[in-house]
Design a protein around this motif. Structure first.
Motif, PDB file in Angstrom:
ATOM      1  N   GLY A  81       0.790  -1.228   0.000  1.00  0.00           N
ATOM      2  CA  GLY A  81       0.000   0.000   0.000  1.00  0.00           C
ATOM      3  C   GLY A  81       0.818   1.272   0.000  1.00  0.00           C
ATOM      4  N   PRO A  82       1.722   1.457   0.972  1.00  0.00           N
ATOM      5  CA  PRO A  82       2.507   2.699   1.018  1.00  0.00           C
ATOM      6  C   PRO A  82       3.380   2.894  -0.221  1.00  0.00           C
ATOM      7  CG  PRO A  82       2.611   1.537   3.116  1.00  0.00           C
ATOM      8  CD  PRO A  82       1.969   0.601   2.146  1.00  0.00           C
ATOM      9  N   ILE A  83       3.931   1.795  -0.757  1.00  0.00           N
ATOM     10  CA  ILE A  83       4.785   1.901  -1.947  1.00  0.00           C
ATOM     11  C   ILE A  83       3.957   2.310  -3.150  1.00  0.00           C
ATOM     12  CG2 ILE A  83       6.331   0.641  -3.495  1.00  0.00           C
ATOM     13  CD1 ILE A  83       7.026  -1.187  -1.141  1.00  0.00           C
ATOM     14  N   ILE A  84       2.807   1.670  -3.319  1.00  0.00           N
ATOM     15  CA  ILE A  84       1.931   2.006  -4.452  1.00  0.00           C
ATOM     16  C   ILE A  84       1.484   3.454  -4.360  1.00  0.00           C
ATOM     17  CG2 ILE A  84      -0.344   1.562  -5.480  1.00  0.00           C
ATOM     18  CD1 ILE A  84       0.055  -1.400  -4.818  1.00  0.00           C
ATOM     19  N   SER A  85       1.135   3.882  -3.159  1.00  0.00           N
ATOM     20  CA  SER A  85       0.686   5.256  -2.965  1.00  0.00           C
ATOM     21  C   SER A  85       1.779   6.262  -3.313  1.00  0.00           C
ATOM     22  CB  SER A  85       0.244   5.448  -1.513  1.00  0.00           C
ATOM     23  OG  SER A  85      -0.158   6.769  -1.281  1.00  0.00           O
ATOM     24  N   THR A  86       3.011   5.963  -2.894  1.00  0.00           N
ATOM     25  CA  THR A  86       4.134   6.847  -3.195  1.00  0.00           C
ATOM     26  C   THR A  86       4.413   6.902  -4.691  1.00  0.00           C
ATOM     27  OG1 THR A  86       5.137   6.377  -1.034  1.00  0.00           O
ATOM     28  CG2 THR A  86       6.585   7.281  -2.743  1.00  0.00           C
ATOM     29  N   LEU A  87       4.390   5.736  -5.347  1.00  0.00           N
ATOM     30  CA  LEU A  87       4.628   5.686  -6.792  1.00  0.00           C
ATOM     31  C   LEU A  87       3.508   6.366  -7.574  1.00  0.00           C
ATOM     32  CD1 LEU A  87       6.052   2.060  -7.249  1.00  0.00           C
ATOM     33  CD2 LEU A  87       7.308   4.215  -7.329  1.00  0.00           C
ATOM     34  N   PHE A 112       4.517   9.109 -10.223  1.00  0.00           N
ATOM     35  CA  PHE A 112       4.188   8.950 -11.644  1.00  0.00           C
ATOM     36  C   PHE A 112       3.008   9.814 -12.076  1.00  0.00           C
ATOM     37  CE2 PHE A 112       5.936   4.446 -11.074  1.00  0.00           C
ATOM     38  CZ  PHE A 112       7.172   4.777 -11.625  1.00  0.00           C
ATOM     39  N   ASP A 113       2.287  10.349 -11.060  1.00  0.00           N
ATOM     40  CA  ASP A 113       1.052  11.080 -11.348  1.00  0.00           C
ATOM     41  C   ASP A 113       0.143  10.224 -12.231  1.00  0.00           C
ATOM     42  OD1 ASP A 113      -0.801  13.116 -11.277  1.00  0.00           O
ATOM     43  OD2 ASP A 113       0.059  14.187 -12.993  1.00  0.00           O
ATOM     44  N   GLN A 114      -0.029   8.984 -11.783  1.00  0.00           N
ATOM     45  CA  GLN A 114      -0.783   8.006 -12.577  1.00  0.00           C
ATOM     46  C   GLN A 114      -1.538   7.061 -11.644  1.00  0.00           C
ATOM     47  OE1 GLN A 114       1.684   5.834 -15.330  1.00  0.00           O
ATOM     48  NE2 GLN A 114       0.247   4.128 -15.452  1.00  0.00           N
TER      49      GLN A 114
END
Length: 270
Positions: free
Chosen positions: A94-100, A104-106
């Motif tokens: 979760g935290p990694i996906i949120s940061t990415l 990526f603004d995606q």
């Protein structure tokens, strides 16, 4: 100092196989060696019932839940249920996906199992490359039957580079050299002509390529291999074989490998 702690139980919850979470958990747990962690994997959890079951089991065992869930609703539900039952939960992705997502603004795809799809593509490419090596230059006629694509042509028409390029696209490619003194494998006339691609080249271009090849080998550039009479004989023989097979033919005279590969891909898709 020797302390006898009870072995902690960690439930690994994933909407895929759970290998990612288990690998991370083991990497962390090794820091506490020789103490051991009991890992209980709960793979392919894709609904609330699965979450409820695992969290309830973890509560009874006073365990910990480590999870890699990519669907936000399910992730939030697990966190809420764990909090409700006073179970420690650790969200690995979760935290990694949120940061990415911010970087990526995606919007992420939120699709489980994508890493295994990538692995499948990788192993498919490896298998295709091994196939291309095994059945290169007509070494084994069995490859003609097993291949997705069969390339035929005289020497120096880029059969091997094309085989490797297409292999990296996941296609199994066999190639067969056409030489007047040798009969092509009989399998070439029994497979579907749709998967056979003939490669031809301008005689002047082939003469230049072969002369350079002879020079690179330290041989005289006027050897029979590069003589026009020999080249015309080979190309005539190749066209006769291709005509009998009924395959598509590509002139590679002024084409890069990538360009020829693109044409081949378009031909086999039609």
């Amino acid at each position: 100092m020797n302390r006898n702690y009870p072995k902690p139980i960690v439930y690994v919850v994933s909407d895929s196989a759970g290998e990612t979470a288990e690998s991370v958990l083991k990497a962390a747990a090794i820091q506490f060696h020789p103490n051991h962690v009991e890992i209980r994997r709960a793979p392919y959890v894709n609904g609330r019932e699965g979450v409820d079951f695992v969290v309830a089991e973890a509560a009874k065992a006073h365990g910990i839940v480590v999870f890699t869930l990519v669907v936000p609703e399910l992730r939030d539900y697990l966190i809420a249920q764990a909090r409700k039952r006073k179970v420690i939960s650790i969200d690995l992705l979760g935290p990694i996906i949120s940061t990415l997502e911010k970087a990526f603004d995606q919007e992420p795809r939120h699709q489980p199992g994508l890493i295994h799809q990538l692995d499948e593509d990788y192993f498919k490419k490896v298998e295709a490359v091994e196939f291309a090596v095994k059945y290169d230059d007509g070494r084994d006629a069995t490859g003609v039957l097993l291949a997705d694509i069969v390339l035929v042509g005289v020497s120096r028409t880029s059969k091997t580079p094309l085989s490797m390029y297409l292999a990296h696209r996941g296609l199994k490619v066999a190639n067969v050299p056409l030489v007047p003194e040798l009969q092509p494998p009989e399998q070439l006339y029994t497979v579907s002509p749709q998967k056979v691609i003939g490669l031809v080249i301008d005689p002047d271009k082939l003469n230049m390529i072969r002369r350079e090849r002879l020079k690179s080998l330290g041989l005289a550039d006027n050897a029979l291999y590069a003589q026009f009479e020999r080249i015309h004989k080979e190309l005539d023989h190749a066209r006769t074989v291709m005509s009998r097979v009924g395959c598509k033919v590509i002139d590679v005279s002024n084409k890069a490998v990538e360009e020829t590969a693109g044409i081949i891909l378009s031909l086999i898709r039609t």
